[in-house]
Design a protein around this motif. Structure first.
Motif, mmCIF file in Angstrom:
data_model
loop_
_atom_site.group_PDB
_atom_site.id
_atom_site.type_symbol
_atom_site.label_atom_id
_atom_site.label_comp_id
_atom_site.label_asym_id
_atom_site.label_seq_id
_atom_site.Cartn_x
_atom_site.Cartn_y
_atom_site.Cartn_z
ATOM 1 N N THR A 264 0.626 -1.416 -0.030
ATOM 2 C CA THR A 264 -0.422 -0.121 0.014
ATOM 3 C C THR A 264 0.791 1.086 -0.363
ATOM 4 O OG1 THR A 264 -0.257 0.210 2.403
ATOM 5 C CG2 THR A 264 -1.871 -1.116 0.538
ATOM 6 N N ALA A 265 2.351 1.111 0.675
ATOM 7 C CA ALA A 265 2.962 2.675 0.587
ATOM 8 C C ALA A 265 3.449 2.768 -1.297
ATOM 9 C CB ALA A 265 3.996 2.370 1.321
ATOM 10 N N LEU A 266 3.674 1.634 -1.706
ATOM 11 C CA LEU A 266 4.527 2.033 -2.958
ATOM 12 C C LEU A 266 2.988 2.473 -3.895
ATOM 13 C CD1 LEU A 266 6.466 1.811 -5.288
ATOM 14 C CD2 LEU A 266 5.637 -0.431 -5.591
ATOM 15 N N ALA A 267 1.413 1.993 -3.364
ATOM 16 C CA ALA A 267 0.340 2.095 -4.390
ATOM 17 C C ALA A 267 0.233 3.457 -4.477
ATOM 18 C CB ALA A 267 -0.520 1.351 -3.861
ATOM 19 N N HIS A 268 0.405 4.298 -3.436
ATOM 20 C CA HIS A 268 -0.202 5.327 -2.472
ATOM 21 C C HIS A 268 1.069 6.775 -2.970
ATOM 22 C CE1 HIS A 268 -0.824 9.714 -0.638
ATOM 23 N NE2 HIS A 268 -2.119 9.002 -0.383
ATOM 24 N N VAL A 269 2.167 5.968 -3.049
ATOM 25 C CA VAL A 269 2.559 7.005 -4.049
ATOM 26 C C VAL A 269 3.253 6.999 -5.028
ATOM 27 C CG1 VAL A 269 5.656 7.125 -4.528
ATOM 28 C CG2 VAL A 269 4.859 6.552 -2.202
ATOM 29 N N GLN A 270 2.773 5.549 -6.081
ATOM 30 C CA GLN A 270 1.958 5.950 -7.293
ATOM 31 C C GLN A 270 1.441 6.449 -7.607
ATOM 32 O OE1 GLN A 270 5.549 5.628 -8.632
ATOM 33 N NE2 GLN A 270 6.097 3.416 -9.224
ATOM 34 N N TYR A 271 -0.029 6.749 -6.974
ATOM 35 C CA TYR A 271 -0.940 7.009 -7.607
ATOM 36 C C TYR A 271 -1.512 8.296 -7.245
ATOM 37 C CZ TYR A 271 -3.953 2.960 -7.443
ATOM 38 O OH TYR A 271 -4.381 1.242 -7.626
ATOM 39 N N PHE A 272 0.074 9.290 -6.228
ATOM 40 C CA PHE A 272 -0.516 10.811 -6.446
ATOM 41 C C PHE A 272 0.783 11.182 -7.023
ATOM 42 C CE2 PHE A 272 1.964 14.760 -4.543
ATOM 43 C CZ PHE A 272 0.389 15.252 -3.807
ATOM 44 N N ARG A 273 1.805 10.221 -7.265
ATOM 45 C CA ARG A 273 1.894 11.239 -8.655
ATOM 46 C C ARG A 273 1.714 10.663 -10.105
ATOM 47 N NH1 ARG A 273 7.100 7.406 -9.691
ATOM 48 N NH2 ARG A 273 8.294 9.471 -10.487
ATOM 49 N N ALA A 274 0.897 10.018 -9.860
ATOM 50 C CA ALA A 274 0.103 9.547 -10.923
ATOM 51 C C ALA A 274 -1.155 11.035 -11.276
ATOM 52 C CB ALA A 274 -0.824 8.355 -11.214
ATOM 53 N N LEU A 275 -1.493 11.038 -9.881
ATOM 54 C CA LEU A 275 -2.211 12.487 -9.840
ATOM 55 C C LEU A 275 -1.319 14.045 -10.205
ATOM 56 C CD1 LEU A 275 -4.483 13.905 -8.761
ATOM 57 C CD2 LEU A 275 -3.937 14.253 -6.644
ATOM 58 N N ALA A 276 0.020 13.988 -9.538
ATOM 59 C CA ALA A 276 0.554 14.836 -10.101
ATOM 60 C C ALA A 276 1.496 15.113 -11.986
ATOM 61 C CB ALA A 276 1.948 15.225 -9.530
ATOM 62 N N ARG A 277 1.876 13.871 -12.256
ATOM 63 C CA ARG A 277 2.210 14.417 -13.830
ATOM 64 C C ARG A 277 0.523 14.093 -14.849
ATOM 65 N NH1 ARG A 277 5.657 11.950 -17.400
ATOM 66 N NH2 ARG A 277 4.223 12.215 -19.361
ATOM 67 N N ARG A 278 -0.339 13.699 -14.466
ATOM 68 C CA ARG A 278 -1.600 13.835 -15.331
ATOM 69 C C ARG A 278 -1.735 15.714 -15.302
ATOM 70 N NH1 ARG A 278 -4.457 10.161 -16.315
ATOM 71 N NH2 ARG A 278 -4.018 8.988 -14.274
ATOM 72 N N GLY A 279 -1.748 16.352 -13.363
ATOM 73 C CA GLY A 279 -1.880 17.851 -13.660
ATOM 74 C C GLY A 279 -0.983 18.642 -14.187
ATOM 75 N N ALA A 280 0.278 17.972 -14.607
ATOM 76 C CA ALA A 280 1.244 18.843 -15.286
ATOM 77 C C ALA A 280 0.972 18.572 -17.078
ATOM 78 C CB ALA A 280 2.863 18.101 -15.439
ATOM 79 N N ASP A 281 0.363 17.515 -17.335
ATOM 80 C CA ASP A 281 0.204 17.673 -18.412
ATOM 81 C C ASP A 281 -1.000 18.149 -19.071
ATOM 82 O OD1 ASP A 281 1.854 15.470 -19.151
ATOM 83 O OD2 ASP A 281 0.558 13.196 -18.622
ATOM 84 N N ARG A 282 -1.778 18.837 -18.057
ATOM 85 C CA ARG A 282 -3.535 19.612 -18.042
ATOM 86 C C ARG A 282 -3.091 21.526 -18.392
ATOM 87 N NH1 ARG A 282 -8.143 17.287 -14.907
ATOM 88 N NH2 ARG A 282 -9.076 18.470 -16.374
ATOM 89 N N THR A 283 -1.548 21.177 -17.785
ATOM 90 C CA THR A 283 -0.670 22.351 -17.256
ATOM 91 C C THR A 283 -1.239 23.474 -15.885
ATOM 92 O OG1 THR A 283 -2.430 23.323 -18.404
ATOM 93 C CG2 THR A 283 -0.206 22.899 -19.976
ATOM 94 N N ILE A 284 -2.148 21.610 -15.364
ATOM 95 C CA ILE A 284 -2.872 22.485 -13.881
ATOM 96 C C ILE A 284 -1.675 23.431 -12.650
ATOM 97 C CG2 ILE A 284 -4.183 21.730 -12.503
ATOM 98 C CD1 ILE A 284 -5.993 20.636 -14.532
ATOM 99 N N VAL A 285 -0.448 22.411 -13.112
ATOM 100 C CA VAL A 285 0.401 22.034 -12.195
ATOM 101 C C VAL A 285 1.537 22.281 -13.475
ATOM 102 C CG1 VAL A 285 2.041 20.503 -10.861
ATOM 103 C CG2 VAL A 285 -0.294 20.555 -11.157
ATOM 104 N N SER A 286 2.198 23.519 -12.720
ATOM 105 C CA SER A 286 3.713 23.256 -13.171
ATOM 106 C C SER A 286 4.781 21.842 -12.971
ATOM 107 C CB SER A 286 4.302 24.953 -12.417
ATOM 108 O OG SER A 286 4.648 24.693 -11.131
ATOM 109 N N ALA A 287 5.437 21.857 -13.813
ATOM 110 C CA ALA A 287 6.511 20.156 -13.455
ATOM 111 C C ALA A 287 7.792 20.884 -13.646
ATOM 112 C CB ALA A 287 5.788 19.302 -15.228
ATOM 113 N N ARG A 288 7.391 21.575 -12.544
ATOM 114 C CA ARG A 288 9.569 21.994 -12.214
ATOM 115 C C ARG A 288 10.430 20.946 -11.698
ATOM 116 N NH1 ARG A 288 5.719 24.714 -9.206
ATOM 117 N NH2 ARG A 288 6.393 24.809 -6.986
#
Length: 211
Positions: free
Chosen positions: A120-144
């Motif tokens: 569950t630890a790795l799963a949560h990390v990867q799901y949050f990173r998916a959320l962050a990457r998706r936000g960056a792809d939609r230019t909602i999050v700055s991918a710095r």
């Protein structure tokens, strides 16, 4: 006529033991014990000290002591691994909140695999990173490079203010897992997965971030 032959020497048991120890201490013999044998000998000596020189313990007690020692070592290794966070797997930039190697769907799939494996630890990390990457792809999050989970959460909350509480909770759990060694329960991880899926279908309330 002939010289009288002396009978064979009969050293005492203490003399024989000292002579044998002296002989075996020579470099040509070396220490041929296995690591397990060395460990058992060392543990037996320590336990003998604790029992005030009572000598070797019965095999049953020695076995129980070894089991306890192995359990303590395993617990120590587990704590070290938890402090280090989930293992990297195939994604070499797993320490980055916003992945530069895997896209959002690949990260989500990695989270699904980890959850299916019970990690569950790795799963949560990867799901949050998916959320962050998706936000960056939609230019909602700055991918710095080097963006923190808190910074990602702030930008996502600006775009989805009605989900701020869920986003902030997800970011806190991410930090606790990655840097605090927390192992989140499955319902928390499933909520993280559902948050990613929900925001992916939602339209942001505010414009994209400025690059």
């Amino acid at each position: 006529m002939f010289a009288r032959l002396e009978p064979p020497l009969q050293p005492s048991s203490d003399d024989a033991r000292r002579q044998l120890e002296h002989e075996l201490s020579k470099p040509k013999y070396g220490d041929r014990r296995t690591l397990l044998q060395k460990l058992m000998d060392w543990l037996n000596e320590r336990l003998a000290d604790l029992t005030d020189g009572a000598g070797s313990l019965p095999p049953l007690w020695l076995g129980l002591a070894l089991i306890m020692l192995a359990a303590l070592i395993g617990l120590g290794l587990t704590r070290i691994r938890r402090r280090q966070g989930p293992e990297r797997g195939s994604d070499h930039d797993v320490d980055e909140v916003i992945s530069t190697e895997l896209d959002a769907d690949e990260l989500r799939a990695a989270g699904d695999r980890a959850l299916a494996d019970g990690d569950t630890a790795l799963a949560h990390v990867q799901y949050f990173r998916a959320l962050a990457r998706r936000g960056a792809d939609r230019t909602i999050v700055s991918a710095r490079p080097g963006a923190t989970a808190h910074e990602v959460a702030n930008e996502l909350s600006h775009a989805f203010p009605d989900r701020r509480a869920d986003i902030d909770a997800a970011a806190r759990t991410f930090d606790e897992v990655r840097y605090g060694g927390r192992v989140p329960p499955r319902p928390v991880v499933e909520a993280m997965r559902d948050l990613d899926a929900s925001l992916a279908r939602s339209r942001p309330a505010h414009p994209a971030v400025t690059r």
